[in-house]
Design a protein around this motif. Sequence first.
Motif, PDB file in Angstrom:
ATOM      1  N   GLY A  39       0.828  -1.204   0.000  1.00  0.00           N
ATOM      2  CA  GLY A  39       0.000   0.000   0.000  1.00  0.00           C
ATOM      3  C   GLY A  39       0.859   1.249   0.000  1.00  0.00           C
ATOM      4  O   GLY A  39       1.748   1.395  -0.827  1.00  0.00           O
ATOM      5  N   ASP A  40       0.613   2.134   0.972  1.00  0.00           N
ATOM      6  CA  ASP A  40       1.373   3.392   1.022  1.00  0.00           C
ATOM      7  C   ASP A  40       2.540   3.318   2.007  1.00  0.00           C
ATOM      8  O   ASP A  40       3.034   4.350   2.467  1.00  0.00           O
ATOM      9  N   TRP A  41       2.968   2.100   2.360  1.00  0.00           N
ATOM     10  CA  TRP A  41       4.113   1.937   3.256  1.00  0.00           C
ATOM     11  C   TRP A  41       5.298   2.709   2.678  1.00  0.00           C
ATOM     12  O   TRP A  41       5.598   2.594   1.499  1.00  0.00           O
ATOM     13  N   PRO A  42       5.997   3.516   3.487  1.00  0.00           N
ATOM     14  CA  PRO A  42       7.128   4.292   2.968  1.00  0.00           C
ATOM     15  C   PRO A  42       8.242   3.387   2.428  1.00  0.00           C
ATOM     16  O   PRO A  42       8.585   2.376   3.037  1.00  0.00           O
ATOM     17  N   ARG A  43       8.785   3.782   1.308  1.00  0.00           N
ATOM     18  CA  ARG A  43       9.836   3.006   0.666  1.00  0.00           C
ATOM     19  C   ARG A  43      11.166   3.745   0.692  1.00  0.00           C
ATOM     20  O   ARG A  43      11.207   4.949   0.456  1.00  0.00           O
ATOM     21  N   LEU A  44      12.231   3.018   0.974  1.00  0.00           N
ATOM     22  CA  LEU A  44      13.578   3.582   0.836  1.00  0.00           C
ATOM     23  C   LEU A  44      13.937   3.655  -0.642  1.00  0.00           C
ATOM     24  O   LEU A  44      14.567   4.606  -1.092  1.00  0.00           O
ATOM     25  N   VAL A  45      13.562   2.624  -1.377  1.00  0.00           N
ATOM     26  CA  VAL A  45      13.714   2.587  -2.836  1.00  0.00           C
ATOM     27  C   VAL A  45      12.389   2.070  -3.381  1.00  0.00           C
ATOM     28  O   VAL A  45      11.988   0.948  -3.062  1.00  0.00           O
ATOM     29  N   ASP A  46      11.692   2.889  -4.176  1.00  0.00           N
ATOM     30  CA  ASP A  46      10.393   2.482  -4.692  1.00  0.00           C
ATOM     31  C   ASP A  46      10.550   1.297  -5.638  1.00  0.00           C
ATOM     32  O   ASP A  46       9.917   0.271  -5.470  1.00  0.00           O
ATOM     33  N   GLN A  47      11.410   1.455  -6.632  1.00  0.00           N
ATOM     34  CA  GLN A  47      11.678   0.358  -7.557  1.00  0.00           C
ATOM     35  C   GLN A  47      12.936   0.668  -8.336  1.00  0.00           C
ATOM     36  O   GLN A  47      13.158   1.801  -8.737  1.00  0.00           O
ATOM     37  N   ARG A  48      13.758  -0.359  -8.517  1.00  0.00           N
ATOM     38  CA  ARG A  48      14.970  -0.204  -9.321  1.00  0.00           C
ATOM     39  C   ARG A  48      15.298  -1.533  -9.971  1.00  0.00           C
ATOM     40  O   ARG A  48      14.933  -2.601  -9.473  1.00  0.00           O
ATOM     41  N   ASP A  49      15.972  -1.448 -11.110  1.00  0.00           N
ATOM     42  CA  ASP A  49      16.494  -2.630 -11.779  1.00  0.00           C
ATOM     43  C   ASP A  49      17.998  -2.656 -11.551  1.00  0.00           C
ATOM     44  O   ASP A  49      18.662  -1.619 -11.676  1.00  0.00           O
ATOM     45  N   THR A  50      18.519  -3.826 -11.220  1.00  0.00           N
ATOM     46  CA  THR A  50      19.931  -3.946 -10.876  1.00  0.00           C
ATOM     47  C   THR A  50      20.732  -4.571 -12.012  1.00  0.00           C
ATOM     48  O   THR A  50      20.173  -5.205 -12.915  1.00  0.00           O
ATOM     49  N   PHE A  51      22.044  -4.417 -11.926  1.00  0.00           N
ATOM     50  CA  PHE A  51      22.939  -5.017 -12.913  1.00  0.00           C
ATOM     51  C   PHE A  51      22.938  -6.539 -12.820  1.00  0.00           C
ATOM     52  O   PHE A  51      23.327  -7.226 -13.757  1.00  0.00           O
ATOM     53  N   TYR A  52      22.479  -7.089 -11.690  1.00  0.00           N
ATOM     54  CA  TYR A  52      22.469  -8.540 -11.528  1.00  0.00           C
ATOM     55  C   TYR A  52      21.103  -9.157 -11.855  1.00  0.00           C
ATOM     56  O   TYR A  52      20.806 -10.288 -11.490  1.00  0.00           O
ATOM     57  N   ILE A  67      14.073  -4.178   4.455  1.00  0.00           N
ATOM     58  CA  ILE A  67      13.585  -5.382   3.792  1.00  0.00           C
ATOM     59  C   ILE A  67      13.544  -5.110   2.299  1.00  0.00           C
ATOM     60  O   ILE A  67      12.870  -4.205   1.846  1.00  0.00           O
ATOM     61  N   LEU A  68      14.303  -5.903   1.560  1.00  0.00           N
ATOM     62  CA  LEU A  68      14.418  -5.759   0.129  1.00  0.00           C
ATOM     63  C   LEU A  68      13.668  -6.914  -0.534  1.00  0.00           C
ATOM     64  O   LEU A  68      13.969  -8.069  -0.280  1.00  0.00           O
ATOM     65  N   PHE A  69      12.659  -6.562  -1.319  1.00  0.00           N
ATOM     66  CA  PHE A  69      11.901  -7.540  -2.105  1.00  0.00           C
ATOM     67  C   PHE A  69      12.431  -7.497  -3.533  1.00  0.00           C
ATOM     68  O   PHE A  69      12.577  -6.414  -4.099  1.00  0.00           O
ATOM     69  N   ALA A  70      12.718  -8.648  -4.116  1.00  0.00           N
ATOM     70  CA  ALA A  70      13.324  -8.691  -5.438  1.00  0.00           C
ATOM     71  C   ALA A  70      12.667  -9.750  -6.311  1.00  0.00           C
ATOM     72  O   ALA A  70      12.330 -10.837  -5.841  1.00  0.00           O
ATOM     73  N   GLN A  71      12.502  -9.397  -7.604  1.00  0.00           N
ATOM     74  CA  GLN A  71      11.976 -10.326  -8.597  1.00  0.00           C
ATOM     75  C   GLN A  71      12.945 -10.374  -9.756  1.00  0.00           C
ATOM     76  O   GLN A  71      13.443  -9.329 -10.204  1.00  0.00           O
ATOM     77  N   ARG A  72      13.214 -11.573 -10.259  1.00  0.00           N
ATOM     78  CA  ARG A  72      14.095 -11.723 -11.433  1.00  0.00           C
ATOM     79  C   ARG A  72      13.433 -11.088 -12.646  1.00  0.00           C
ATOM     80  O   ARG A  72      12.226 -11.212 -12.841  1.00  0.00           O
ATOM     81  N   ILE A  73      14.232 -10.405 -13.461  1.00  0.00           N
ATOM     82  CA  ILE A  73      13.730  -9.818 -14.701  1.00  0.00           C
ATOM     83  C   ILE A  73      14.482 -10.436 -15.880  1.00  0.00           C
ATOM     84  O   ILE A  73      15.584 -10.945 -15.724  1.00  0.00           O
ATOM     85  N   GLY A  74      13.850 -10.359 -17.022  1.00  0.00           N
ATOM     86  CA  GLY A  74      14.531 -10.834 -18.239  1.00  0.00           C
ATOM     87  C   GLY A  74      14.412 -12.227 -18.502  1.00  0.00           C
ATOM     88  O   GLY A  74      14.415 -13.256 -18.288  1.00  0.00           O
TER      89      GLY A  74
END
Length: 74
Positions: A39-52, A67-74
Motif C-alpha cells: 500500500g502506502d508503506w514508505p519506501r527507501l527505494v520504490d523500484q529499481r532494476d539492478t545489474f544482476y 527489507i528488500l523484495f526482489a523479482q528476477r527480470i529478463g
Amino acid sequence: MLQSVASVRDDIPGSDPRPSRTSLFIEVDDLAAVHRALGDWPRLVDQRDTFYGMRETIVRDPAGNDILFAQRIG
C-alpha cells in the motif's frame, strides 16, 4: 549476501548504518503484488532494476530493519 557498511550506505539511500540493524533480501515471483500489499508503506527505494538482473523495492520495518523484495527480470 554479505555487504560492508559502506557498501550498504551506497546501495540503499537513507539506510541506517548501525551494526545491530538487519537487512533481509526476499526473492518473490510477483513484485507488483508486493507493491499492492505494501500500500502506502514508505519506501527507501520504490523500484529499481539492478545489474544482476533483479527488480527491487526496499522498505524499512517498524523495528528499523531494511527489507528488500526482489523479482528476477529478463
